[in-house]
Design an enzyme around this catalytic site. Sequence first.
Site, short mmCIF file in Angstrom:
data_model
loop_
_atom_site.label_atom_id
_atom_site.label_comp_id
_atom_site.label_asym_id
_atom_site.label_seq_id
_atom_site.Cartn_x
_atom_site.Cartn_y
_atom_site.Cartn_z
N CYS A 2 61.55 3.08 55.41
CA CYS A 2 62.71 2.92 56.26
C CYS A 2 63.19 4.32 56.69
CB CYS A 2 63.89 2.21 55.61
SG CYS A 2 63.54 0.51 55.18
N ARG A 27 57.60 6.13 58.42
CA ARG A 27 58.35 5.61 57.26
C ARG A 27 58.37 4.09 57.22
NH1 ARG A 27 61.55 9.78 55.04
NH2 ARG A 27 62.88 8.30 53.96
N TRP A 77 60.79 -0.74 56.72
CA TRP A 77 59.67 -1.15 55.87
C TRP A 77 60.28 -2.21 54.95
CZ3 TRP A 77 58.28 -1.24 50.65
CH2 TRP A 77 56.91 -1.39 50.38
N ASN A 103 68.69 2.85 54.24
CA ASN A 103 67.39 3.08 53.62
C ASN A 103 67.61 3.03 52.12
OD1 ASN A 103 64.95 4.13 52.70
ND2 ASN A 103 65.53 6.25 53.15
N GLY A 104 66.84 2.18 51.40
CA GLY A 104 67.01 2.07 49.96
C GLY A 104 67.09 0.61 49.55
N GLU A 487 39.92 9.13 45.51
CA GLU A 487 40.63 9.46 46.75
C GLU A 487 39.81 9.02 47.97
OE1 GLU A 487 43.50 10.09 47.52
OE2 GLU A 487 43.42 11.02 49.49
N LYS A 491 41.27 6.38 50.66
CA LYS A 491 41.35 6.65 52.11
C LYS A 491 40.69 5.50 52.87
CE LYS A 491 43.88 8.95 52.34
NZ LYS A 491 44.54 9.57 51.26
N GLU A 494 42.79 2.16 52.64
CA GLU A 494 44.11 2.09 53.28
C GLU A 494 44.05 2.11 54.80
OE1 GLU A 494 46.88 5.21 52.16
OE2 GLU A 494 45.28 6.67 52.12
N HIS A 510 28.67 -0.47 32.63
CA HIS A 510 29.48 -1.24 31.68
C HIS A 510 30.20 -2.40 32.35
CE1 HIS A 510 28.65 1.58 28.49
NE2 HIS A 510 28.93 2.57 29.33
N LYS A 609 54.99 6.05 54.70
CA LYS A 609 54.63 7.37 54.18
C LYS A 609 55.48 7.78 52.99
CE LYS A 609 52.61 11.56 55.28
NZ LYS A 609 51.33 11.23 54.64
C1 F6R Z 1 47.88 7.72 50.57
C2 F6R Z 1 49.24 8.16 50.44
C3 F6R Z 1 50.05 7.63 49.32
C4 F6R Z 1 50.98 8.73 48.76
C5 F6R Z 1 51.93 8.15 47.72
C6 F6R Z 1 52.79 9.22 47.08
O1 F6R Z 1 47.25 8.27 51.67
O2 F6R Z 1 49.72 8.92 51.23
O3 F6R Z 1 49.25 7.11 48.31
O4 F6R Z 1 50.18 9.73 48.21
O5 F6R Z 1 52.73 7.18 48.30
O6 F6R Z 1 53.55 9.86 48.05
P1 F6R Z 1 54.15 11.31 47.77
O7 F6R Z 1 52.99 12.23 47.65
O8 F6R Z 1 55.01 11.59 48.95
O9 F6R Z 1 54.92 11.22 46.50
#
Ligand code: F6R
Length: 614
Positions: A2, A27, A77, A103-104, A487, A491, A494, A510, A609
């Site tokens: 948000c 966001r 969001w 937001n929250g 990772e 990527k 997502e 296993h 994000k």
């Molecule tokens: C994946 C991604 C998320 C963030 C996670 C933590 O591409 O961006 O998995 O890494 O939400 O966010 P931060 O780093 O802002 O605490």
Amino acid sequence: MCGIVGYIGSKSAVDILLDGLTNLEYRGYDSAGVAVNIDGQVELYKAEGKLQNLKDIVEAKKAHIEKSTIGIGHIRWATHGAPTTVNAHPHSCNCGKVAVVHNGIIENYKELRERLEKQGCVFRSQTDTETVAHLVASKYAQTKDLTEAVRLATQEIEGAYALCVIHQDVKDTIVATRRNAPLLVGIGENEYYIASDVPAIIQYTKKAMYLDDNQIVTLTPTSMKYIDENKNPLEPKVEILPWEPVALSKMGYKHFMLKEIHEQPDVVRNVLSGKLRAIDEAITLNEVTLDKDNLKNLNRIQVVACGTSLHAAMVGKYIIEQLCGIAVDVEPASEFIYRRTITDKNTLVIGVSQSGETADTITAVRQAKALGSHILIVTNRPDSTMAREADSLVPVNAGIEVSVAATKSYMAQVISFYLLALYMAEVKESAAKEDIQKLKHELIILPQKIEKVLSHKEDIQICARKFSGAKDFIFIARGINFPTALEGALKLKEISYINATGYTAGELKHGPIAMLDESMPVLSILMKGGVYEKILSNSEEAKARNARMIALTNSEDQKLKDLFENIMYVPEIDEMLSPALAIVPLQLLAYYIAEFLGKDVDQPRNLAKSVTVE
Ligand code: F6R
């Protein structure tokens, strides 16, 4: 998670609000809305789905809406209530005079709603936020003072919030406040802006003030009054924001993600700049306040983080244990906060977060701080909540990251862990001088190697096209590149929605090996070093089960050509530093697969994000 914006001044508000929301779309993108005051009437405009839907509604009535010089806006969001128009912010009260964006999460919203309904409030949405609108309206009816109404309302609210409120009867005023959610006020010439984050306002002003928890700001076009929760007046702490508007442009790339992947060589240079000057000079981390005695007394390091930042932390564990001989535990912040944790003054707690606003990580480091631990924050946002509450700080300097999928911030976090480990190893004298110098040299030449990967993308594009039809994907690695496998898989899933999982190569036999057949791609991360031969054997085992084998390697070994259907090469690199190089082709692979599938690369479904709820 948000985003909120506000504007008050002499310009038309709506374009400023929509621009701000565009730059906050990372966001959330479930719905959007604005509230303006036109001819003494508060009017709400809302739309479900992407911001463009709201822009279309506004465009149709532009001549009318642009009359307002005050307004608030929101990008959602969804947490409480489906992502529908009725649940979109701003929310209002029975009489329609109040508009609130939030937001929250209001944790006690059910009790508040029940009470307010008994008092005659009619709720239209399923959101927690609507309670705030009704609550402010009832407090305003008693006090006839909007600031006081907001202050009294927040005293009844439990949970996290950044709020912006307007009221029809106080037509030249916006009141804003926050608790455990970010909010800043941008300061112009006879105008003010409000935003959850810098990108919403940076094109208008670099002068800003961050609100702290429970502080309330009242803005008119010509004044800013700033008080604490007990009505004590406060002096504004005005700062100049260290960001440039150009960070918000794609600079000719199709997506922000691709641009940010390509920025990584410069990101590495920026992170190293001023901290690693020469191989025979000690690392300087100016904002790390741990001294020799602190470091000697440390018996453990606990790292907390989420998502991609968690994977950077896992690379950090290998590096710190190797160079400093201190045990490092890494745990998702969301797990750390709901159990008894054995952290104390002899535990260094490191929080890693791109945004510095992730709710789980904030809670985790606050809990650890209360237990006496020194808190070190590795973040891309030195202006964030986490950074401001930290005892020590490693700012990672990746610049604003717009794409929801983190790439350059991961790189910057990983490089920051090398610097931190080298710094601690030098203070503790825990590693051989030659090893330290070798790693420093490798770090200095890393940007050129990344540039090489970025200028030879053909193998990666071929691989992406070939495997874009896969339903599942397995990534395997061992040792320091196990986090690279995690990772790479994150990527891919997502942004392409392909089910991808990272395994330690030794674990395949296993259980997961049961899933292998001719439809399953297995991507082996084969960096030369201590575990190379072992991963090769694990890859043979997978090939024997007919899996479609892909290699990511820095080895010219000819036998790889028989074993693997596709090979992506990276330059020669020391195993210790290889995660910082190996991740780049995996980011590109995920990007090209998602792009080939026509997915919304920069704004993948269901994600946001900055995850500011637990
Ligand atoms: C994946 C991604 C998320 C963030 C996670 C933590 O591409 O961006 O998995 O890494 O939400 O966010 P931060 O780093 O802002 O605490």
